[in-house]
Design a protein around this motif. Structure first.
Motif, PDB file in Angstrom:
ATOM      1  N   HIS A  82       0.831  -1.206   0.000  1.00  0.00           N
ATOM      2  CA  HIS A  82       0.000   0.000   0.000  1.00  0.00           C
ATOM      3  C   HIS A  82       0.867   1.259   0.000  1.00  0.00           C
ATOM      4  N   GLY A  83       0.544   2.186  -0.876  1.00  0.00           N
ATOM      5  CA  GLY A  83       1.305   3.428  -0.987  1.00  0.00           C
ATOM      6  C   GLY A  83       2.401   3.391  -2.037  1.00  0.00           C
ATOM      7  N   THR A  84       2.630   2.245  -2.656  1.00  0.00           N
ATOM      8  CA  THR A  84       3.647   2.116  -3.701  1.00  0.00           C
ATOM      9  C   THR A  84       3.206   2.865  -4.951  1.00  0.00           C
ATOM     10  N   VAL A  85       4.162   3.511  -5.613  1.00  0.00           N
ATOM     11  CA  VAL A  85       3.897   4.200  -6.880  1.00  0.00           C
ATOM     12  C   VAL A  85       4.697   3.502  -7.977  1.00  0.00           C
ATOM     13  N   TYR A  86       3.995   3.023  -9.002  1.00  0.00           N
ATOM     14  CA  TYR A  86       4.643   2.394 -10.156  1.00  0.00           C
ATOM     15  C   TYR A  86       5.399   3.450 -10.945  1.00  0.00           C
ATOM     16  N   MET A  87       6.635   3.164 -11.319  1.00  0.00           N
ATOM     17  CA  MET A  87       7.414   4.068 -12.159  1.00  0.00           C
ATOM     18  C   MET A  87       7.633   3.490 -13.559  1.00  0.00           C
ATOM     19  N   GLY A  88       7.652   2.166 -13.650  1.00  0.00           N
ATOM     20  CA  GLY A  88       7.852   1.533 -14.950  1.00  0.00           C
ATOM     21  C   GLY A  88       7.776   0.028 -14.838  1.00  0.00           C
ATOM     22  N   GLN A  89       7.520  -0.610 -15.983  1.00  0.00           N
ATOM     23  CA  GLN A  89       7.389  -2.069 -16.010  1.00  0.00           C
ATOM     24  C   GLN A  89       7.757  -2.555 -17.394  1.00  0.00           C
TER      25      GLN A  89
END
Length: 147
Positions: A82-89
């Motif tokens: 919870h609270g994680t922000v995706y930057m790339g995949q």
């Protein structure tokens, strides 16, 4: 059926190299239908048995991004959580996922930049021990300093 580790948050201060989390889920016809509705991707290879029989897959398959969504679920609910922000995949699709398949989605920490709160995760989805998706995610992890 959904089998996974506890949900919540692992703050950057507690993340360690090699740390892993996973979930297991059976992909159902309903999952595929709901994904088609939400995404508006109604490619008949996902929805039409007769059409799909004449494709290279010789039957219906789940959307690749539905499978990738299981990786997102592990990242957003477990590691870091919870609270994680995706930057790339990045994603590489290796084999089809079919209705009824049990998918194991797993992420493992392969790099940590504590100063920038950035975590790199190795991502894999498997069916019966065989990879169907591989990739790497870069995320901004939550921190106790910003609670």
């Amino acid at each position: 059926m959904l089998d996974n580790l506890p949900r919540g948050t692992i703050c950057i201060e507690d993340i360690e190299m090699g740390m892993s989390r996973y979930l297991r889920k059976v992909v159902t016809d309903r999952d595929i239908e709901m994904f088609a509705e939400v995404s508006t991707d109604r490619n008949p290879v996902h929805l039409d048995d007769e059409y799909a029989q004449d494709t290279i897959f010789e039957g219906r398959i789940a959307h690749g991004m539905l499978t990738a969504g299981l990786i997102s679920a592990v990242i957003g609910e477990q590691l870091p959580g919870h609270g994680t922000v995706y930057m790339g995949q990045t994603l590489k699709f290796l084999a089809p996922v079919r209705p009824g398949d049990m998918v194991l989605a797993k992420v493992t920490v392969i790099d940590i930049d504590h100063a920038k709160r950035r975590v790199t995760l190795d991502c894999v989805c498997e069916i019966d021990g065989k990879p169907v998706l591989k990739g790497e995610a870069k995320v901004l992890a939550p921190s106790r300093k910003f609670d």
